[in-house]
Design a protein around this motif. Structure first.
Motif, PDB file in Angstrom:
ATOM      1  N   ASP A 104      -4.983   5.552   0.774  1.00 45.36           N
ATOM      2  CA  ASP A 104      -4.502   4.169   0.925  1.00 45.36           C
ATOM      3  C   ASP A 104      -4.705   3.393  -0.369  1.00 45.36           C
ATOM      4  O   ASP A 104      -5.633   2.634  -0.546  1.00 45.36           O
ATOM      5  CB  ASP A 104      -5.143   3.444   2.122  1.00 45.36           C
ATOM      6  CG  ASP A 104      -6.641   3.658   2.160  1.00 45.36           C
ATOM      7  OD1 ASP A 104      -7.185   4.154   1.170  1.00 45.36           O
ATOM      8  OD2 ASP A 104      -7.252   3.309   3.183  1.00 45.36           O
ATOM      9  N   GLN A 112       0.851  -1.201   0.000  1.00 39.79           N
ATOM     10  CA  GLN A 112       0.000   0.000   0.000  1.00 39.79           C
ATOM     11  C   GLN A 112       0.875   1.234   0.000  1.00 39.79           C
ATOM     12  O   GLN A 112       1.980   1.222   0.511  1.00 39.79           O
ATOM     13  CB  GLN A 112      -0.839   0.030   1.275  1.00 39.79           C
ATOM     14  CG  GLN A 112      -2.142  -0.705   1.155  1.00 39.79           C
ATOM     15  CD  GLN A 112      -3.112  -0.249   2.223  1.00 39.79           C
ATOM     16  OE1 GLN A 112      -2.719   0.196   3.287  1.00 39.79           O
ATOM     17  NE2 GLN A 112      -4.384  -0.366   1.941  1.00 39.79           N
ATOM     18  N   LYS A 150     -15.735   5.733  -2.578  1.00 41.97           N
ATOM     19  CA  LYS A 150     -16.171   5.186  -1.288  1.00 41.97           C
ATOM     20  C   LYS A 150     -16.869   3.844  -1.513  1.00 41.97           C
ATOM     21  O   LYS A 150     -16.777   2.932  -0.708  1.00 41.97           O
ATOM     22  CB  LYS A 150     -17.143   6.162  -0.611  1.00 41.97           C
ATOM     23  CG  LYS A 150     -16.448   7.437  -0.178  1.00 41.97           C
ATOM     24  CD  LYS A 150     -17.420   8.406   0.462  1.00 41.97           C
ATOM     25  CE  LYS A 150     -16.826   9.801   0.487  1.00 41.97           C
ATOM     26  NZ  LYS A 150     -17.779  10.831   0.104  1.00 41.97           N
ATOM     27  N   LYS A 151     -17.537   3.744  -2.621  1.00 39.79           N
ATOM     28  CA  LYS A 151     -18.333   2.560  -2.896  1.00 39.79           C
ATOM     29  C   LYS A 151     -17.493   1.410  -3.455  1.00 39.79           C
ATOM     30  O   LYS A 151     -17.744   0.252  -3.152  1.00 39.79           O
ATOM     31  CB  LYS A 151     -19.411   2.946  -3.915  1.00 39.79           C
ATOM     32  CG  LYS A 151     -20.445   1.909  -4.106  1.00 39.79           C
ATOM     33  CD  LYS A 151     -21.705   2.481  -4.716  1.00 39.79           C
ATOM     34  CE  LYS A 151     -22.737   1.413  -4.805  1.00 39.79           C
ATOM     35  NZ  LYS A 151     -23.423   1.109  -3.584  1.00 39.79           N
ATOM     36  N   PHE A 152     -16.516   1.746  -4.301  1.00 36.58           N
ATOM     37  CA  PHE A 152     -15.728   0.706  -4.969  1.00 36.58           C
ATOM     38  C   PHE A 152     -14.275   0.795  -4.517  1.00 36.58           C
ATOM     39  O   PHE A 152     -13.716   1.893  -4.452  1.00 36.58           O
ATOM     40  CB  PHE A 152     -15.801   0.885  -6.491  1.00 36.58           C
ATOM     41  CG  PHE A 152     -17.214   0.884  -7.016  1.00 36.58           C
ATOM     42  CD1 PHE A 152     -18.000  -0.251  -6.920  1.00 36.58           C
ATOM     43  CD2 PHE A 152     -17.769   2.032  -7.578  1.00 36.58           C
ATOM     44  CE1 PHE A 152     -19.311  -0.255  -7.385  1.00 36.58           C
ATOM     45  CE2 PHE A 152     -19.077   2.038  -8.046  1.00 36.58           C
ATOM     46  CZ  PHE A 152     -19.848   0.895  -7.947  1.00 36.58           C
ATOM     47  N   PRO A 153     -13.647  -0.376  -4.203  1.00 33.64           N
ATOM     48  CA  PRO A 153     -12.246  -0.328  -3.762  1.00 33.64           C
ATOM     49  C   PRO A 153     -11.347   0.189  -4.888  1.00 33.64           C
ATOM     50  O   PRO A 153     -11.374  -0.332  -6.005  1.00 33.64           O
ATOM     51  CB  PRO A 153     -11.928  -1.779  -3.405  1.00 33.64           C
ATOM     52  CG  PRO A 153     -13.085  -2.593  -3.842  1.00 33.64           C
ATOM     53  CD  PRO A 153     -14.216  -1.709  -4.235  1.00 33.64           C
ATOM     54  N   ILE A 154     -10.549   1.190  -4.539  1.00 31.60           N
ATOM     55  CA  ILE A 154      -9.706   1.857  -5.536  1.00 31.60           C
ATOM     56  C   ILE A 154      -8.323   1.213  -5.543  1.00 31.60           C
ATOM     57  O   ILE A 154      -7.767   0.924  -4.482  1.00 31.60           O
ATOM     58  CB  ILE A 154      -9.593   3.362  -5.177  1.00 31.60           C
ATOM     59  CG1 ILE A 154     -10.977   4.020  -5.206  1.00 31.60           C
ATOM     60  CG2 ILE A 154      -8.639   4.102  -6.106  1.00 31.60           C
ATOM     61  CD1 ILE A 154     -11.697   3.927  -6.519  1.00 31.60           C
ATOM     62  N   GLU A 155      -7.781   0.987  -6.716  1.00 28.90           N
ATOM     63  CA  GLU A 155      -6.448   0.391  -6.842  1.00 28.90           C
ATOM     64  C   GLU A 155      -5.701   1.070  -7.980  1.00 28.90           C
ATOM     65  O   GLU A 155      -6.310   1.799  -8.775  1.00 28.90           O
ATOM     66  CB  GLU A 155      -6.566  -1.108  -7.145  1.00 28.90           C
ATOM     67  CG  GLU A 155      -7.393  -1.400  -8.383  1.00 28.90           C
ATOM     68  CD  GLU A 155      -7.473  -2.887  -8.722  1.00 28.90           C
ATOM     69  OE1 GLU A 155      -6.711  -3.308  -9.599  1.00 28.90           O
ATOM     70  OE2 GLU A 155      -8.279  -3.592  -8.117  1.00 28.90           O
ATOM     71  N   THR A 209      -3.339   0.782  -3.361  1.00 28.10           N
ATOM     72  CA  THR A 209      -2.519  -0.408  -3.548  1.00 28.10           C
ATOM     73  C   THR A 209      -2.325  -0.609  -5.036  1.00 28.10           C
ATOM     74  O   THR A 209      -3.286  -0.520  -5.792  1.00 28.10           O
ATOM     75  CB  THR A 209      -3.232  -1.664  -2.976  1.00 28.10           C
ATOM     76  OG1 THR A 209      -3.569  -1.399  -1.626  1.00 28.10           O
ATOM     77  CG2 THR A 209      -2.342  -2.882  -3.050  1.00 28.10           C
ATOM     78  N   ASN A 260      -2.143  -2.993  -7.873  1.00 24.61           N
ATOM     79  CA  ASN A 260      -2.531  -4.387  -8.090  1.00 24.61           C
ATOM     80  C   ASN A 260      -1.307  -5.168  -8.597  1.00 24.61           C
ATOM     81  O   ASN A 260      -0.748  -4.841  -9.642  1.00 24.61           O
ATOM     82  CB  ASN A 260      -3.667  -4.409  -9.124  1.00 24.61           C
ATOM     83  CG  ASN A 260      -4.220  -5.796  -9.343  1.00 24.61           C
ATOM     84  OD1 ASN A 260      -3.488  -6.781  -9.306  1.00 24.61           O
ATOM     85  ND2 ASN A 260      -5.514  -5.873  -9.580  1.00 24.61           N
ATOM     86  N   PHE A 262     -11.173   1.593 -10.560  1.00 23.85           N
ATOM     87  CA  PHE A 262     -11.778   0.331 -10.124  1.00 23.85           C
ATOM     88  C   PHE A 262     -12.281  -0.424 -11.358  1.00 23.85           C
ATOM     89  O   PHE A 262     -12.617   0.191 -12.378  1.00 23.85           O
ATOM     90  CB  PHE A 262     -12.912   0.605  -9.121  1.00 23.85           C
ATOM     91  CG  PHE A 262     -14.007   1.488  -9.650  1.00 23.85           C
ATOM     92  CD1 PHE A 262     -15.155   0.943 -10.202  1.00 23.85           C
ATOM     93  CD2 PHE A 262     -13.892   2.877  -9.613  1.00 23.85           C
ATOM     94  CE1 PHE A 262     -16.166   1.760 -10.701  1.00 23.85           C
ATOM     95  CE2 PHE A 262     -14.903   3.706 -10.102  1.00 23.85           C
ATOM     96  CZ  PHE A 262     -16.041   3.135 -10.653  1.00 23.85           C
TER      97      PHE A 262
END
Ligand code: MTE
Length: 327
Positions: free
Chosen positions: A68, A60, A136-141, A70, A72, A162
């Motif tokens: 925060d 991260q 906020k809804k979907f994990p961001i990478e 990450t 992939n 995402f």
């Protein structure tokens, strides 16, 4: 002729770039790393590393815009260095703001206030998302993808966003939905383009995918690049990234996503169907009617005559993920 240049601090030095086959899947990636005893030392290095970024544990890292993030590990690097940020953000195609590559200043006219994205059509849960809701809804990478324009230039961009399939799961397309249409922001007073002909273009800019393409692991919505919010010229605040297709398939500044039954009419395909197919997969064997697609020029500093030339890779190197879609 290869270019000699000094990598920026966020770039992974060439010596750390491993052949792409090393990254073919996560398990092999992790096994190789553990085998080499490198897990702890290499993963944090995959984060952006400029002044505003700090490394956290487990791959991260933190940037001002994305506290925060990450990267992939399946899309941590490719077979060539990441393009300099200054080039990726100053060499653009965005015809709403002009027909040259230097539209970044003009594109600052794009108004981002109170941006919403409507998702509608053949879905069980039609939605209007406020743009701030998405991270906020979907994990961001972060994903490092090759980027290939139909004009035969290429870059490598670290996108933040995402996978499209997460949004699909949220709205639940019905079994009738066979295609999806993306529509870009358009306001005749602001997105005037330039030149006489732009008044005859089929605005707003639209693009489309087959539903199976949208569900593919690689299909991505970007809200940032280089650990920062997406600049206006790169399609703020939300754009498509479809790395195995030519860049024109990636509509910028999306305001509407519609699930439909029939193949949608799209901008370039309407203007010149023989030159810009709907499918538009990167393919070295299929020349554009006016130029070859066998090689590509890697965008770098200086004149395009000095840019490195490389062979184009089928599906832009992503055949492992997508070839089955076209069997
Ligand atoms: N989206 C909109 N709305 N308008 C455009 O002119 N150009 C496309 C695509 N998306 C375009 C667009 C083309 S031709 C390319 S190559 C990419 O955006 C360029 O993306 P970039 O400027 O971030 O490199």
């Amino acid at each position: 002729m290869p270019l000699i240049r000094v990598p920026k601090s966020w770039e992974i030095p060439d010596r750390e770039i491993t052949p792409e086959t090393f990254f073919l899947n996560r398990r092999r990636f992790m096994t190789n790393l553990i085998g080499a005893g490198l897990t702890a030392s290499l993963l944090p290095l995959t984060g952006c590393d400029n002044d505003s970024n700090s490394k956290l544990a487990n791959g991260q890292f933190s940037t001002k815009a994305f506290p925060d993030l990450t990267r992939n590990p399946n899309f941590a690097q490719v077979d060539r260095p990441i393009t300099e940020e200054d080039l990726a953000t100053k060499y653009n195609n965005f015809y709403e703001y002009g027909g040259t590559k230097s539209i970044w200043k003009e594109a600052q006219k794009l108004p981002l206030e109170n941006w919403q994205v409507e998702v509608t059509g053949l879905v069980k849960n039609p939605r209007i998302y406020d743009i701030d809701e998405l991270p906020k809804k979907f994990p961001i990478e972060e994903r490092v993808y090759r980027f290939r324009c139909v004009e035969a230039w290429a870059m490598v961009v670290p996108w933040v966003g995402f996978p499209m399939k997460l949004l699909m799961a949220d709205v639940e397309p019905t079994s009738k939905a066979k295609f999806v249409r993306f529509t870009s922001f358009y306001d005749a007073k602001i997105t005037k383009g330039n030149g006489f002909f732009s008044q005859f273009y089929p605005w707003p800019y639209k693009e489309g995918l087959r539903i199976e393409e949208m569900a593919n692991e690689l299909a991505f919505f970007a809200i940032g690049i280089y650990g920062k919010d997406l600049p206006k010229q790169n399609g703020a605040p939300l754009r498509e990234v479809i790395p195995w297709k030519y860049g024109f398939k990636g509509a910028k500044s999306i305001v509407k996503i519609e699930f439909v039954e029939e193949q949608p009419a799209t901008f370039w395909n309407t203007l010149s169907p023989n030159e810009y197919g709907f499918e538009a997969n990167v393919n070295p064997e299929k020349p554009h009617p006016r130029w070859s697609q066998a090689t590509e020029r890697i965008v770098g500093p200086g004149s395009s005559f000095s840019w490195e030339t490389r062979p184009t890779i089928i599906y832009n190197g992503y055949g492992e993920y997508v070839a089955n879609l076209y069997a």
